[in-house]
Design a protein around this motif. Sequence first.
Motif: not given
Length: 363
Positions: A225-233
Motif C-alpha cells: 500500500r502507498w501508505s506502507g501498510n500493506g504486505y508482504p514487505n
Amino acid sequence: MNLVLEKLPQGFLFFEKQAPMDLFDARGLLLLTRGQLVTEWIRERLASSEVYTLKSEVKTVTHTKSFPKDLYWDIVGSLWSIYHDVGLITSEQISKTMVSIEWIINEIKDKCIYIDTNSLRVDLASFKEHDYCTFVHAVNVAILSALTARELGYKGQRLRYLTMGAILHDIGKIKVPYEILNKPGPLSKSEFYIIQQHPLEGEAMLRNAEVLPSILNTVRQHHERWSGNGYPNGLSGSRIHLDAQIIAVADVYDALTADRPYRKALPPYHALEMILAMEKDFNPMVIQAFRKSLNLYPKDSLVTLNTGERGLVVAVPTSFPTRPLVRLLFDRNGKYVDKDTYIDLMCELTSFIIETSFRNSKA
Ligand SMILES: [Fe+2]
C-alpha cells in the motif's frame, strides 16, 4: 452533454438575498439550494470556502461499448484450463495466456468500454470450484487495470506486461485452502498468515516459468500500500512498482463489488466512493486514472434507484461519475412519467443507483 462544477468568484453572494442557483462545495456536496435566503451567518461561512455551481458542458458524443460477454467467458475458461490443478507454472502456459492478453488489449483499444462485473458474475453461480472464482477475479482485474494503465499512457509491450501481471496477480491463491478463502467468519491469525503468503507463492510459481522481473514484482507487490501498510514487505510510495499500484486499485474495487462469504457485494458507486476515500493507501494519480477509466453509468443506460424510480442516464458529471443526471421514466409506484422530469443525483444525495442495464450504442 456533461455536467461540471464551475468555481464561482468570491463575494458574489449578497447579504439578505436569495441564492441565485444551487451551490456546491468542491466535492459536489450541496451547500445551498436555489432560492434559499443568504443570511449574514451563511455569507460569512461561504466567504472562507470555495463555492461551485453546476454547468452543462457539451462534449463530443462518445460511443460506449460493453466488454463482449462471450469473449469474457472464453478468457476465464482458457485461464482455468491452463492453470487448473498445477503447482508450478510453465513457460508454455504463460505463452498461452498471451492470447487472452491480446484479446483484452484489442477489445479496449481506442474504445470507451463498459464492464458490468456484477452481471458477468451472475453466470458464475453455476461454478463452485474456488479457483474458477480466482480466474473470474483475475479477468476483471486485468480489464480494469488495462483500462487504468491506458489512461496513464501505457502502450505496446508495457501495456501487455501490465495486463499479464494483472491476470496472474492472484495465481498464488491456488495454494490457499478453499476453507480459508471462503471462510464466512473472521480469520484466525494463522489463517490470515496463510492468505498473506499468496503474493510470495505466486511469485515462486512464476519464477519457474521465467517471466519478466516486472511481472514477478507486480505479483509480489499487489498487496503493498502507498501508505506502507500493506504486505508482504510493507513497501510504500514509489518503491512499489507502478504496475502493482495500478493492479492494487482494480483488485480492491473488484473485491468490494463481489459477494463475499461474510458480506454482500457493494454497489459499484459505493465501491468507487470507498476507493476515492482511500487516498492514503493508493497513489492519488492512479486513483484518478481509475476513476476516469471506469465507465459506471454510460449515457442512455437504464438505471433503477434505491427509491424504486427508474430512468435513463442523460448526463454524467466529469468529476462525479457516480452521480449522473437521470430522466425519470417510471416513478416509485412503477407508473410511467409522461412529462420531462429529471433527478439530479448531485443534489438528491440520499438517492443512488442500485441497478443498471446497458445496451451498446451504435458506432
Ligand atoms: Fe491478492
